[in-house]
Motif scaffolding. Structure first.
Motif, PDB file in Angstrom:
ATOM      1  N   VAL A  72       2.023  20.179  13.686  1.00 55.96           N
ATOM      2  CA  VAL A  72       0.479  19.698  13.171  1.00 55.96           C
ATOM      3  C   VAL A  72      -0.212  19.518  14.461  1.00 55.96           C
ATOM      4  N   ALA A  73       0.447  18.528  15.214  1.00 56.07           N
ATOM      5  CA  ALA A  73      -0.568  18.163  16.548  1.00 56.07           C
ATOM      6  C   ALA A  73      -0.903  19.115  17.267  1.00 56.07           C
ATOM      7  N   GLU A  98      -3.575  21.529  15.760  1.00 55.06           N
ATOM      8  CA  GLU A  98      -4.847  20.900  15.928  1.00 55.06           C
ATOM      9  C   GLU A  98      -5.452  21.050  17.373  1.00 55.06           C
ATOM     10  N   GLU A 157      -1.936  29.732  16.991  1.00 53.84           N
ATOM     11  CA  GLU A 157      -1.952  28.956  15.845  1.00 53.84           C
ATOM     12  C   GLU A 157      -1.430  29.403  14.820  1.00 53.84           C
ATOM     13  N   TYR A 173       1.409  27.772  12.560  1.00 49.67           N
ATOM     14  CA  TYR A 173       1.375  27.596  11.014  1.00 49.67           C
ATOM     15  C   TYR A 173       2.593  27.952  10.425  1.00 49.67           C
ATOM     16  N   GLU A 194      -2.168  16.461   2.634  1.00 46.77           N
ATOM     17  CA  GLU A 194      -2.552  15.579   3.763  1.00 46.77           C
ATOM     18  C   GLU A 194      -2.529  14.136   3.502  1.00 46.77           C
TER      19      GLU A 194
END
Length: 199
Positions: free
Chosen positions: A31-32, A35, A43, A47, A143
């Motif tokens: 996740v980091a 971002e 990306e 994912y 989230e």
């Protein structure tokens, strides 16, 4: 009266415990990374890895629940206050709930949002269908649950370190392979006590 035991958690308990821990570290790291990298092929790769590991967590958690139900835990090495027993049990139930909610809402989010998912390169069937409203709800729950699990993990780790190095009851050692010598079983205080929950 306090219980004493040199019994560690079974190899199955140990493997599943640390496997889930490693998978969650990987998830938060991904996740980091997502971002940080911005849009592009990297990306997309991150994912897909995130989705694959998320589904892996779901499968491992089901196995862990089955193992927990079919393999009894070792007795505690000390007598613990009742509030510690209840706090530990509540934390573990919430962690198990979160470990189920996270991948399920993640799957719902990507399918309802039309993004699709792969499991280590294998396309995952869409059992949801596209729905913008459902995707938004699933995303929000996913989230929020991520933050809740992060907080619970910090509490769990802090409590384990407190037991290992302050109370010196070898709690972490019981979840590691190899032999260990249990400390003398002495009550932590004179109040109402019970056994601490599953780890």
């Amino acid at each position: 009266m306090a219980e004493t035991s040199s019994q560690r958690y079974t190899p199955g308990h140990q493997l599943l415990h640390w496997l889930v821990f490693v998978l969650f570290v990987a998830q938060y790291s991904l996740v980091a990374g997502i971002e940080a990298v911005g849009r592009g092929s990297l990306e997309d790769f991150l994912y897909n890895a995130h989705k694959s590991i998320g589904l892996t967590i779901l499968l491992v958690v089901f196995v862990r629940i089955w193992w927990r139900m079919t393999h009894p835990l070792p007795p505690d090495s000390q007598v613990y206050p009742l509030w510690q027993k209840r706090a530990a049990a509540a934390t573990h139930y919430l962690l198990y709930a979160g470990m189920l909610v996270m991948p399920i809402t993640g799957y719902t989010w990507v399918m309802a949002g039309g993004y699709g998912a792969v499991f280590y390169g294998i396309p995952v069937p869409d059992l949801i269908g596209e729905s913008e409203t459902l995707a938004e709800i699933a995303e929000e729950i996913h989230e929020i649950t991520g933050w809740v699990i992060a907080g619970l993990l910090l509490m769990h780790i802090s409590a384990a370190l407190y037991h290992q190095f302050v109370l010196k009851d070898n709690l972490i050692s019981r979840m590691l392979p190899g032999s260990w010598t249990p400390p003398p079983a002495v009550p932590i205080h004179h109040g109402e006590a019970g056994h601490e929950g599953d780890h």
